[in-house]
Design a protein around this motif. Structure first.
Motif, PDB file in Angstrom:
ATOM      1  N   GLY A  20       4.659   5.252  13.886  1.00  0.00           N
ATOM      2  CA  GLY A  20       5.382   4.945  15.111  1.00  0.00           C
ATOM      3  C   GLY A  20       4.397   5.136  16.242  1.00  0.00           C
ATOM      4  N   SER A  21       4.181   4.096  17.020  1.00  0.00           N
ATOM      5  CA  SER A  21       3.086   4.166  17.992  1.00  0.00           C
ATOM      6  C   SER A  21       3.454   3.395  19.234  1.00  0.00           C
ATOM      7  CB  SER A  21       1.831   3.573  17.341  1.00  0.00           C
ATOM      8  OG  SER A  21       0.744   3.693  18.198  1.00  0.00           O
ATOM      9  N   GLN A  22       3.336   4.032  20.383  1.00  0.00           N
ATOM     10  CA  GLN A  22       3.659   3.339  21.631  1.00  0.00           C
ATOM     11  C   GLN A  22       2.417   2.693  22.235  1.00  0.00           C
ATOM     12  OE1 GLN A  22       6.798   3.211  22.416  1.00  0.00           O
ATOM     13  NE2 GLN A  22       6.657   2.138  24.346  1.00  0.00           N
ATOM     14  N   THR A  23       1.315   3.404  22.202  1.00  0.00           N
ATOM     15  CA  THR A  23       0.124   2.858  22.871  1.00  0.00           C
ATOM     16  C   THR A  23      -1.042   2.661  21.905  1.00  0.00           C
ATOM     17  OG1 THR A  23      -0.555   5.088  23.528  1.00  0.00           O
ATOM     18  CG2 THR A  23       0.718   3.841  25.122  1.00  0.00           C
ATOM     19  N   GLY A  24      -0.813   2.745  20.622  1.00  0.00           N
ATOM     20  CA  GLY A  24      -1.853   2.336  19.670  1.00  0.00           C
ATOM     21  C   GLY A  24      -2.562   3.457  18.923  1.00  0.00           C
ATOM     22  N   SER A  68       3.780   9.148  17.114  1.00  0.00           N
ATOM     23  CA  SER A  68       3.633   9.788  18.415  1.00  0.00           C
ATOM     24  C   SER A  68       5.027   9.989  18.999  1.00  0.00           C
ATOM     25  CB  SER A  68       2.811   8.891  19.337  1.00  0.00           C
ATOM     26  OG  SER A  68       3.499   7.688  19.570  1.00  0.00           O
ATOM     27  N   SER A  69       5.086  10.527  20.204  1.00  0.00           N
ATOM     28  CA  SER A  69       6.348  10.654  20.927  1.00  0.00           C
ATOM     29  C   SER A  69       6.184   9.987  22.272  1.00  0.00           C
ATOM     30  CB  SER A  69       6.694  12.126  21.183  1.00  0.00           C
ATOM     31  OG  SER A  69       6.909  12.793  19.970  1.00  0.00           O
ATOM     32  N   THR A  70       7.291   9.502  22.791  1.00  0.00           N
ATOM     33  CA  THR A  70       7.228   8.947  24.137  1.00  0.00           C
ATOM     34  C   THR A  70       8.451   9.438  24.909  1.00  0.00           C
ATOM     35  OG1 THR A  70       6.854   6.910  25.369  1.00  0.00           O
ATOM     36  CG2 THR A  70       8.383   6.762  23.520  1.00  0.00           C
ATOM     37  N   ASP A  72      10.930  11.542  26.609  1.00  0.00           N
ATOM     38  CA  ASP A  72      11.079  12.992  26.503  1.00  0.00           C
ATOM     39  C   ASP A  72      11.248  13.331  25.018  1.00  0.00           C
ATOM     40  OD1 ASP A  72      11.581  15.638  26.909  1.00  0.00           O
ATOM     41  OD2 ASP A  72      13.606  15.375  27.681  1.00  0.00           O
ATOM     42  N   GLY A  73      10.151  13.236  24.290  1.00  0.00           N
ATOM     43  CA  GLY A  73      10.185  13.529  22.856  1.00  0.00           C
ATOM     44  C   GLY A  73      10.886  12.461  22.044  1.00  0.00           C
ATOM     45  N   GLU A  74      10.901  11.237  22.581  1.00  0.00           N
ATOM     46  CA  GLU A  74      11.599  10.164  21.867  1.00  0.00           C
ATOM     47  C   GLU A  74      10.647   9.365  20.987  1.00  0.00           C
ATOM     48  OE1 GLU A  74      13.477   8.416  25.256  1.00  0.00           O
ATOM     49  OE2 GLU A  74      14.541  10.327  25.426  1.00  0.00           O
ATOM     50  N   PHE A 115       7.082  18.815  22.837  1.00  0.00           N
ATOM     51  CA  PHE A 115       5.830  18.459  22.147  1.00  0.00           C
ATOM     52  C   PHE A 115       6.126  17.879  20.757  1.00  0.00           C
ATOM     53  CE2 PHE A 115       2.255  19.965  19.364  1.00  0.00           C
ATOM     54  CZ  PHE A 115       1.363  18.997  19.769  1.00  0.00           C
ATOM     55  N   CYS A 116       5.609  16.693  20.496  1.00  0.00           N
ATOM     56  CA  CYS A 116       5.787  16.007  19.203  1.00  0.00           C
ATOM     57  C   CYS A 116       7.266  15.944  18.806  1.00  0.00           C
ATOM     58  CB  CYS A 116       4.963  16.683  18.114  1.00  0.00           C
ATOM     59  SG  CYS A 116       3.219  16.272  18.233  1.00  0.00           S
ATOM     60  N   GLY A 117       8.131  15.764  19.820  1.00  0.00           N
ATOM     61  CA  GLY A 117       9.570  15.763  19.574  1.00  0.00           C
ATOM     62  C   GLY A 117       9.981  14.773  18.495  1.00  0.00           C
ATOM     63  N   ASP A 141      -2.645  17.301  19.479  1.00  0.00           N
ATOM     64  CA  ASP A 141      -2.349  17.427  20.907  1.00  0.00           C
ATOM     65  C   ASP A 141      -3.371  16.656  21.746  1.00  0.00           C
ATOM     66  OD1 ASP A 141      -1.724  18.246  23.415  1.00  0.00           O
ATOM     67  OD2 ASP A 141      -2.096  20.386  23.086  1.00  0.00           O
ATOM     68  N   ASP A 142      -2.872  15.653  22.465  1.00  0.00           N
ATOM     69  CA  ASP A 142      -3.746  14.864  23.344  1.00  0.00           C
ATOM     70  C   ASP A 142      -4.390  15.721  24.425  1.00  0.00           C
ATOM     71  OD1 ASP A 142      -4.339  12.269  22.963  1.00  0.00           O
ATOM     72  OD2 ASP A 142      -2.653  11.432  24.074  1.00  0.00           O
ATOM     73  N   ALA A 143      -3.707  16.786  24.836  1.00  0.00           N
ATOM     74  CA  ALA A 143      -4.218  17.616  25.933  1.00  0.00           C
ATOM     75  C   ALA A 143      -5.501  18.332  25.540  1.00  0.00           C
ATOM     76  CB  ALA A 143      -3.158  18.621  26.358  1.00  0.00           C
TER      77      ALA A 143
HETATM   78  C1  LIG Z   1       5.256   8.079  29.035  1.00  0.00           C
HETATM   79  C2  LIG Z   1       4.774   9.043  27.981  1.00  0.00           C
HETATM   80  C3  LIG Z   1       5.659   9.978  27.474  1.00  0.00           C
HETATM   81  C4  LIG Z   1       5.225  10.895  26.509  1.00  0.00           C
HETATM   82  N1  LIG Z   1       6.118  11.829  26.049  1.00  0.00           N
HETATM   83  C5  LIG Z   1       5.689  12.752  25.166  1.00  0.00           C
HETATM   84  C6  LIG Z   1       6.585  13.767  24.706  1.00  0.00           C
HETATM   85  O1  LIG Z   1       7.736  13.860  25.095  1.00  0.00           O
HETATM   86  N2  LIG Z   1       6.113  14.670  23.802  1.00  0.00           N
HETATM   87  C7  LIG Z   1       4.808  14.643  23.348  1.00  0.00           C
HETATM   88  O2  LIG Z   1       4.439  15.508  22.557  1.00  0.00           O
HETATM   89  N3  LIG Z   1       3.937  13.675  23.770  1.00  0.00           N
HETATM   90  C8  LIG Z   1       4.346  12.740  24.663  1.00  0.00           C
HETATM   91  N4  LIG Z   1       3.472  11.777  25.097  1.00  0.00           N
HETATM   92  C9  LIG Z   1       2.091  11.790  24.599  1.00  0.00           C
HETATM   93  C10 LIG Z   1       1.871  10.790  23.453  1.00  0.00           C
HETATM   94  O3  LIG Z   1       2.716  11.059  22.348  1.00  0.00           O
HETATM   95  C11 LIG Z   1       0.414  10.914  23.004  1.00  0.00           C
HETATM   96  O4  LIG Z   1      -0.395  10.518  24.100  1.00  0.00           O
HETATM   97  C12 LIG Z   1       0.062  10.097  21.788  1.00  0.00           C
HETATM   98  O5  LIG Z   1      -1.312  10.277  21.464  1.00  0.00           O
HETATM   99  C13 LIG Z   1       0.302   8.621  21.980  1.00  0.00           C
HETATM  100  O6  LIG Z   1       0.128   7.978  20.735  1.00  0.00           O
HETATM  101  P1  LIG Z   1       0.444   6.400  20.545  1.00  0.00           P
HETATM  102  O7  LIG Z   1      -0.673   5.677  21.257  1.00  0.00           O
HETATM  103  O8  LIG Z   1       0.387   6.142  19.084  1.00  0.00           O
HETATM  104  O9  LIG Z   1       1.776   6.116  21.120  1.00  0.00           O
HETATM  105  C14 LIG Z   1       3.882  10.866  26.045  1.00  0.00           C
HETATM  106  C15 LIG Z   1       2.998   9.923  26.569  1.00  0.00           C
HETATM  107  C16 LIG Z   1       3.430   9.019  27.533  1.00  0.00           C
HETATM  108  C17 LIG Z   1       2.441   8.038  28.089  1.00  0.00           C
END
Ligand SMILES: Cc1cc2nc3c(=O)[nH]c(=O)nc-3n(C[C@H](O)[C@H](O)[C@H](O)COP(=O)(O)O)c2cc1C
Length: 702
Positions: A20-24, A68-70, A72-74, A115-117, A141-143
């Motif tokens: 599951g990936s929002q931004t790749g 990933s999560s996007t 609020d942990g969705e 985190f990683c919801g 953790d991206d951070a």
């Molecule tokens: C709009 C937005 C919302 C996000 N919400 C969460 C979150 O609720 N919990 C979390 O752990 N990470 C959150 N992230 C971080 C992403 O999960 C993380 O950057 C991840 O590496 C993205 O992977 P993807 O490119 O496969 O989607 C969020 C990032 C963005 C841009």
């Protein structure tokens, strides 16, 4: 059957990799794992979670989840149907899960409170349904750097997976069930090559050069600050002889075939879209998505801040084509968002295309060669960003009329590859592989290695970490193959805006003019909505552009009140806690909020002002605090916030995750804990966690 590593017989059972990936990020990790799995002799398949049916989960002995999560942990958009399917399983119907063995990798960011919801929710649900975990889950953790968790997790996965897939008996299974990620990968040696004087002085700055076409004198290519790479704390690399933890290179899964056709390169968005041979330009039928967006015309662009404000914020008024009414996704409610597929800035896209040999001067203008993109084993091997777009008829000048994925190289640089994103370590590693100069090779290997993590995180291009900065730093790579870029560069991700959230002052939005046509699509929010019951009190906490969905809530309540005024309907209080820098420069929607206060829709407006002193109050404003919204919640807005919660109210928080998400949650926990006599900080935090669970503490953070 794919080739296997020497001496290893092909393993019959299938391995399913679901992402599951929002931004790749998760997608590229999943595809990298799939490639490695195939090379190791696994019969692997890779799908996004929404396509889980294609993975035949009832027939595979091992499933890898990477999500990933996007929000609020969705879950990401390409996983939401899967989550829905999991939710629907009820009673005795447990689907294929009791027979399923899985490993899970979550991607997230600790700047977000959840985190990683999505990954955690997925794991909880499949376990409830009877699935067995065969390898310790990991949450990257991206951070702090995804690689730090991912690399050892992947390294330790393979031996366990071979046992699980080969089904070597119950004893082996039991052993593997307890497995933890193995130790770091073994050192990979790299050549100990010439001194790197130019690099040891800690800055490498190289200019873009493009050979002029033979016949005409083309206009200068747009200049972009490309390649001013600053790397603080770079050690003397000549002393380093081996490096560990280099990321695996992703094997390209796209075959790029150059055609004889070319396509004009145009700067304007309207003209550009009108002639792009791809789904994104001709408005498709609903439902609209990021890869099949509708086209909206810009009706107005209005500044909401004064010219001397630290950050400018714009109001964008968009006209949607009438046929969008047929798409229920656009029947939005306040709190919903929509996406704008912002392209890479024209100048930068052209400069990048030129570097890739994708911009030719004809005397009349720039044109770009058209390429055809195919997956190595059909469409399923294309990255999702390409696969989602419909195949189109071959452009004029290309033999045959077969449909395919045709793009000019410029199109790819402008709409598909986000060269403004942070470069992945794997890209630096790939550039190192391509470099013919040993010094450049070593620098790229170092930055992508474990030892180079600090330098990688610290490197910047005028304060930003952008993908394109890395290419001119390796001039010996005269051209990066497109298939390598497609495998390693983050795909362009759309930006989400609240309906009524005004344009974040991005380069793209700032450059828009009235009449421009931009690709947009609806992105409804799952939970960030007002309660249906208007008598429920609400607290709206927003900073900067975070006020946009909140002002939509206020407007909505105001309209409801006006409609219901004759019937004497009672509405709950609305407490606004707004963060801004200077009320004279960037108080977004200030006059509207004052009017709404006067009208009685808004009960109180508390301002938190971060950059100027607030000795004097403002008429109509309940309080002004010097500081941030969390400071206001701890002081002047404390009673209003606690009072609303105790009356069954809801708290809505909108703004950036790093700056305010955590801070506001801590502050609410503190004031609520104190009011309820919590015995410890933990107890207070649990009170807020309960509100989150009940859907009474909602966040829209980015
Ligand atoms: C709009 C937005 C919302 C996000 N919400 C969460 C979150 O609720 N919990 C979390 O752990 N990470 C959150 N992230 C971080 C992403 O999960 C993380 O950057 C991840 O590496 C993205 O992977 P993807 O490119 O496969 O989607 C969020 C990032 C963005 C841009």
């Amino acid at each position: 059957m794919a080739p296997t590593t020497a001496g290893t017989p092909p393993l019959a059972p299938h391995l399913a990799i679901l992402y599951g990936s929002q931004t790749g990020n998760a997608e590229s990790i999943a595809r990298g794992l799939h490639d490695t799995a195939v090379a190791r002799g696994f019969n692997s398949s890779v799908h996004c979670l929404n396509d889980h049916a294609a993975a035949h989960l009832d027939q595979v002995p091992a499933v890898l989840f990477i999500t990933s999560s996007t929000g609020d942990g969705e879950p990401p958009d390409n996983a939401n149907l899967f989550f829905r399917a999991l939710r629907k399983l009820k009673g005795g119907d447990k689907g294929p899960w009791p027979q399923t063995r899985y490993a899970l990798l979550g991607l997230g960011d600790t700047n977000y409170s959840n985190f990683c919801g999505a990954a955690k929710r997925l794991e909880k649900r499949v376990s409830e349904l009877g699935a067995t975990r065969f390898y310790a889950s990991a949450f990257a953790d991206d951070a702090t750097g995804l690689e730090e968790t991912i690399d050892p997790w992947v390294e330790g996965l393979w031996p366990v997976l071979e046992t699980v897939c080969a089904r070597k008996g119950a004893a082996a299974d039991a052993a593997s069930a307890a497995a933890e990620p193995a130790a770091a990968p073994a050192a990979k040696s790299i050549a100990n090559k010439p001194a790197i004087d130019t690099l040891v002085n800690q800055t490498a700055s190289l200019a873009l050069t493009t050979p002029a076409p033979a016949l005409y004198s083309p206009p200068a290519l747009p200049t972009h600050t490309i390649g001013h790479l600053t790397i603080p704390g770079l050690p003397d690399l000549s002393t380093i002889t081996s490096l560990t933890g280099l990321p695996a290179v992703t094997v390209p899964t796209v075959v790029v075939t150059r055609t004889t056709a070319t396509k004009p390169i145009l700067p304007t968005i309207t003209d550009y879209h009108a002639q792009w041979h791809s789904q994104i330009t001709r408005t498709p039928l609903p439902p609209y998505t990021s890869s099949r967006p509708a086209s909206a015309t810009v009706r107005s662009v209005t500044p909401l801040t004064t010219p001397d404000a630290v950050k400018s914020v714009l109001a964008l008024d968009l006209d949607l084509p009438t046929d969008t009414a047929a798409d229920p996704g656009w029947a939005w409610t306040p709190g919903d968002a929509f996406g704008i597929c912002a392209p890479v800035p024209y100048d930068l896209a052209l400069a990048t295309a030129a570097r890739l040999g994708g911009a030719e001067w004809t005397g009349d203008g720039w044109v770009s060669p058209v390429v055809r993109l195919d997956g190595t084993n059909g469409d399923a091997d294309l990255p999702q960003s390409l696969r989602d777009r419909d195949a189109v008829v071959a452009p004029k000048g290309v033999e045959g009329s077969a449909k395919g994925h045709f793009y000019s190289i410029f199109d790819l640089c402008r709409f598909v590859l986000d060269v403004t994103a942070t470069p992945k370590k794997a890209l630096l590693r790939a550039l190192g592989d391509l470099a013919t100069d040993e010094t450049e090779k070593k620098l790229m290997y170092y930055l992508s290695s474990r030892a180079g993590t600090k330098a990688y995180r610290g490197m910047s291009d005028n304060g930003r970490r952008r993908c394109f900065m890395s290419w001119p730093t390796v001039p010996s790579v005269t051209s990066v193959p497109l298939d390598v870029l497609l495998a390693h560069v983050t795909p362009s991700a759309p930006r989400l805006f609240s309906h009524s959230r005004m344009g974040v002052a991005s380069e793209f939005v700032r450059a828009l003019s009235v009449g421009d046509v931009i690709p947009v699509y609806p992105a409804p929010s799952a939970r960030f909505h007002l309660p249906a019951d208007g008598s429920v009190p609400v607290v709206l906490v927003g900073a900067g552009t975070g006020m946009a969905p909140l002002i939509a809530f206020v407007r909505h309540r105001h309209a409801q009140r006006e409609m219901a005024s004759a019937r004497g309907v009672q509405f709950g209080s609305i407490t606004v806690v707004q963060g801004l820098r200077d009320p004279m420069k960037d108080w977004l929607f200030g006059s509207e909020l004052l009017e709404m206060s006067k009208a009685g829709t808004v009960t109180a407006v508390h301002l938190a002002v971060s950059r100027v002193d607030v000795a004097q109050g403002l008429d109509g404003v309940a309080s002004m605090t010097r500081g941030y919204v969390q400071d206001a919640i701890r002081s002047t807005a404390r009673d209003a916030v606690v009072g609303a919660i105790e009356k069954g109210g809801r708290v809505y928080v909108c703004g950036d995750a790093k700056g305010m998400g955590r801070g506001v949650m801590d502050a609410v926990a503190e004031v609520l804990g104190a009011a309820r006599g919590a015995a410890s900080k933990l107890e207070a935090v649990e009170m807020v966690a309960t509100l989150v669970k009940e859907g009474r503490y909602l966040q829209d953070l980015w």
